[in-house]
Design an enzyme around this catalytic site. Structure first.
Site, PDB file in Angstrom:
ATOM      1  CB  CYS A 121       8.771  -7.697  -3.709  1.00 38.42           C
ATOM      2  SG  CYS A 121       8.230  -6.107  -2.969  1.00 38.42           S
ATOM      3  CG  HIS A 167       6.456 -10.170  -4.061  1.00 39.68           C
ATOM      4  ND1 HIS A 167       6.774 -10.510  -3.552  1.00 39.68           N
ATOM      5  CD2 HIS A 167       6.165  -9.104  -4.682  1.00 39.68           C
ATOM      6  CE1 HIS A 167       6.405  -9.751  -2.656  1.00 39.68           C
ATOM      7  NE2 HIS A 167       5.850  -8.600  -3.505  1.00 39.68           N
ATOM      8  CG  ASN A 179       4.379  -7.265  -0.419  1.00 36.94           C
ATOM      9  OD1 ASN A 179       5.840  -8.105  -0.212  1.00 36.94           O
ATOM     10  ND2 ASN A 179       4.520  -6.064  -1.053  1.00 36.94           N
TER      11      ASN A 179
HETATM   12  N1  ACO Z   1      -8.313   1.419   2.283  1.00 34.99           N
HETATM   13  C1  ACO Z   1      -9.724   2.056   2.459  1.00 34.99           C
HETATM   14  N2  ACO Z   1      -9.771   2.583   1.306  1.00 34.99           N
HETATM   15  C2  ACO Z   1      -7.999   2.860   0.678  1.00 34.99           C
HETATM   16  C3  ACO Z   1      -6.959   2.358   0.766  1.00 34.99           C
HETATM   17  C4  ACO Z   1      -7.224   1.458   2.072  1.00 34.99           C
HETATM   18  N3  ACO Z   1      -6.585   0.819   2.774  1.00 34.99           N
HETATM   19  N4  ACO Z   1      -5.853   3.036   0.589  1.00 34.99           N
HETATM   20  C5  ACO Z   1      -6.293   3.092  -0.733  1.00 34.99           C
HETATM   21  N5  ACO Z   1      -8.245   3.614  -0.501  1.00 34.99           N
HETATM   22  C6  ACO Z   1      -8.267   4.318  -1.886  1.00 34.99           C
HETATM   23  C7  ACO Z   1      -7.679   5.720  -2.224  1.00 34.99           C
HETATM   24  O1  ACO Z   1      -7.532   6.668  -2.093  1.00 34.99           O
HETATM   25  C8  ACO Z   1      -8.818   5.839  -3.297  1.00 34.99           C
HETATM   26  O2  ACO Z   1     -10.001   6.215  -3.341  1.00 34.99           O
HETATM   27  P1  ACO Z   1     -10.150   7.099  -4.572  1.00 34.99           P
HETATM   28  O3  ACO Z   1     -10.300   6.068  -5.651  1.00 34.99           O
HETATM   29  O4  ACO Z   1     -11.238   7.699  -3.659  1.00 34.99           O
HETATM   30  O5  ACO Z   1      -9.117   8.339  -4.734  1.00 34.99           O
HETATM   31  C9  ACO Z   1      -8.944   3.678  -3.829  1.00 34.99           C
HETATM   32  O6  ACO Z   1      -8.542   4.125  -2.549  1.00 34.99           O
HETATM   33  C10 ACO Z   1      -7.854   3.310  -4.979  1.00 34.99           C
HETATM   34  O7  ACO Z   1      -8.866   2.551  -5.514  1.00 34.99           O
HETATM   35  P2  ACO Z   1      -8.044   1.857  -6.802  1.00 34.99           P
HETATM   36  O8  ACO Z   1      -6.451   2.315  -6.968  1.00 34.99           O
HETATM   37  O9  ACO Z   1      -9.178   1.258  -7.342  1.00 34.99           O
HETATM   38  O10 ACO Z   1      -7.491   0.175  -5.773  1.00 34.99           O
HETATM   39  P3  ACO Z   1      -7.031  -1.183  -6.623  1.00 34.99           P
HETATM   40  O11 ACO Z   1      -8.044  -1.647  -6.577  1.00 34.99           O
HETATM   41  O12 ACO Z   1      -5.619  -0.528  -7.665  1.00 34.99           O
HETATM   42  O13 ACO Z   1      -5.862  -1.111  -5.175  1.00 34.99           O
HETATM   43  C11 ACO Z   1      -3.415  -2.061  -4.140  1.00 34.99           C
HETATM   44  C12 ACO Z   1      -5.482  -0.645  -4.225  1.00 34.99           C
HETATM   45  C13 ACO Z   1      -4.658  -2.533  -3.471  1.00 34.99           C
HETATM   46  C14 ACO Z   1      -2.786  -0.426  -4.074  1.00 34.99           C
HETATM   47  C15 ACO Z   1      -3.210  -2.094  -5.377  1.00 34.99           C
HETATM   48  O14 ACO Z   1      -3.454  -1.290  -6.845  1.00 34.99           O
HETATM   49  C16 ACO Z   1      -2.126  -2.800  -5.366  1.00 34.99           C
HETATM   50  O15 ACO Z   1      -2.222  -3.781  -5.081  1.00 34.99           O
HETATM   51  N6  ACO Z   1      -1.161  -2.704  -6.016  1.00 34.99           N
HETATM   52  C17 ACO Z   1       0.308  -3.690  -6.043  1.00 34.99           C
HETATM   53  C18 ACO Z   1       1.213  -2.825  -5.453  1.00 34.99           C
HETATM   54  C19 ACO Z   1       1.811  -3.508  -4.451  1.00 34.99           C
HETATM   55  O16 ACO Z   1       1.822  -4.651  -4.526  1.00 34.99           O
HETATM   56  N7  ACO Z   1       2.520  -3.110  -4.011  1.00 34.99           N
HETATM   57  C20 ACO Z   1       3.355  -3.613  -2.789  1.00 34.99           C
HETATM   58  C21 ACO Z   1       5.080  -3.103  -3.504  1.00 34.99           C
HETATM   59  S1  ACO Z   1       5.616  -3.622  -4.219  1.00 34.99           S
HETATM   60  C22 ACO Z   1       5.103  -5.229  -4.946  1.00 34.99           C
HETATM   61  O17 ACO Z   1       5.223  -5.969  -4.171  1.00 34.99           O
HETATM   62  C23 ACO Z   1       4.790  -5.851  -6.022  1.00 34.99           C
END
Ligand code: ACO
Length: 331
Positions: free
Chosen positions: A118, A258, A288
């Protein structure tokens, strides 16, 4: 004839998003997720996805043409093209080659900046600015992504996050330019395994077995680590670019970060002590969109009248690599 008092910066901006809207409820039909989970964790409500006959270069072309129109320039005035994308039209040659042909420019240099996630558009913008300082009159910079075509539609950890879009800018030298006052960028390659798509490269070439497991589309991501680093690096880059320009945070009219996740945007805002009304947010509408994210949000903010002449606008981004960048613009 170029004049020394001319400024280097934006001559025009443009963006394009595909027509088709995909909501969180649509995702509920495909993977084990819920509208509530996606909204709470990311702020995303819907995203745009390409039509079957739309590819990367179609989006890039539409955004580029809008940027040229906004700059009131014909295509023959463009001297170089840089396309930032991780979702290219084909594997070889690069998307910039296709865009050069479709736009109908002269036989100017055109190249991609790929793999920066990104952060790609702001890296390319920094590069374009340098190229203009080095003597090119006008450089077209495009950030484009068709992430929905290449991602794994069965992996709920990543698929709900992304959308398709393109944003473009003509960068050049003019007394009318929205001046780029400073730019900064950085990389920490020691964190490359935290956000990666491995299969398809020389380390793990594409094979039928890997494809059968959907590994060629599997984005490996430690969401929490990406979250923390995104907040830290985008805030740090924002401070750095202000310092380079000798400007202060309280002078910033609008922060255009971003658009990865609403919680990331709020955390960056908090670190920079900027209230919501000084942060550009469209992640709820588009998700995103990778390297298209910053130019799309900036172009929309400009079109909506959120940026006035004289406003100081701070752009900041973060992506796989890890790479980050920030650019300060005086509108
Ligand atoms: N629906 C339901 N549950 C989900 C989903 C979904 N789509 N995706 C993951 N989960 C579950 C996982 O399986 C996990 O379950 P578990 O605890 O039983 O193993 C749990 O949700 C994950 O919980 P957390 O890790 O607490 O989730 P978090 O609050 O960290 O949110 C997220 C996850 C949204 C991915 C967040 O960490 C995030 O946005 N991180 C940045 C990632 C990003 O932006 N990536 C894009 C590319 S890089 C960039 O653009 C900067």
């Amino acid at each position: 004839m170029t004049m020394h008092q001319d400024k280097v910066g934006f001559l025009g901006l443009g963006s394009y998003t595909p027509q088709q809207v995909m909501t969180n409820e649509d995702w509920e039909q495909l993977v084990d997720t819920s509208d509530e989970w996606i909204r709470q964790r990311t702020g995303i409500e819907r995203r745009r996805i390409v039509a079957e006959d739309e590819n990367t270069v179609d989006l890039a072309l539409a955004a580029a043409e809008r940027a040229l129109t906004a700059a009131d320039l014909s295509v023959d005035k463009i001297d170089e093209i840089i396309v930032a994308t991780d979702t290219p039209e084909v594997y070889l040659p690069d998307t910039a080659s296709f865009l050069q042909h479709r736009l109908g420019t002269r036989s100017i240099p055109a190249y991609d900046l790929g793999g920066s996630g990104c952060a790609g558009f702001l890296q390319a913008l920094d590069l374009a600015r340098s190229r203009v300082i080095c003597g090119k009159d006008r450089v077209l910079v495009v950030g484009v992504e068709v992430l929905t075509r290449l991602m794994d539609w069965t992996d709920r950890n990543t698929c709900v996050l992304f959308g398709d879009a393109a944003g473009a800018a003509v960068v050049g030298r003019s007394s009318e330019a929205r001046e780029i006052l400073a730019a900064t960028a950085g990389t920490d390659g020691s964190r490359s395994e935290i956000l990666t798509l491995e299969v398809g490269g020389t380390r793990k070439p594409f094979t039928v077995e890997r494809a059968e497991q959907n590994l060629h589309r599997r984005i490996v991501m430690n969401g929490r680590e990406v979250f923390k680093e995104a907040v830290r690096r985008m805030s740090q880059a924002a401070h750095e670019v202000l310092e380079l320009a000798g400007r202060k945070l309280d002078e910033v009219a609008l922060l255009v970060p971003h658009q990865a996740n609403l919680r990331i945007l709020r955390a960056v805002g908090k670190r920079l002590n900027l209230p919501d009304e000084r942060i550009c947010i469209n992640v709820h509408e588009y998700g995103n969109t990778g390297s298209a994210s910053v130019p799309l949000a900036l172009d929309q903010a400009l079109s909506a009248g959120r940026i006035r002449s004289g406003d100081l606008v701070l752009l900041t981004s973060f992506g796989a690599g890890f790479h980050w960048a920030a650019v300060l613009v005086q509108f």
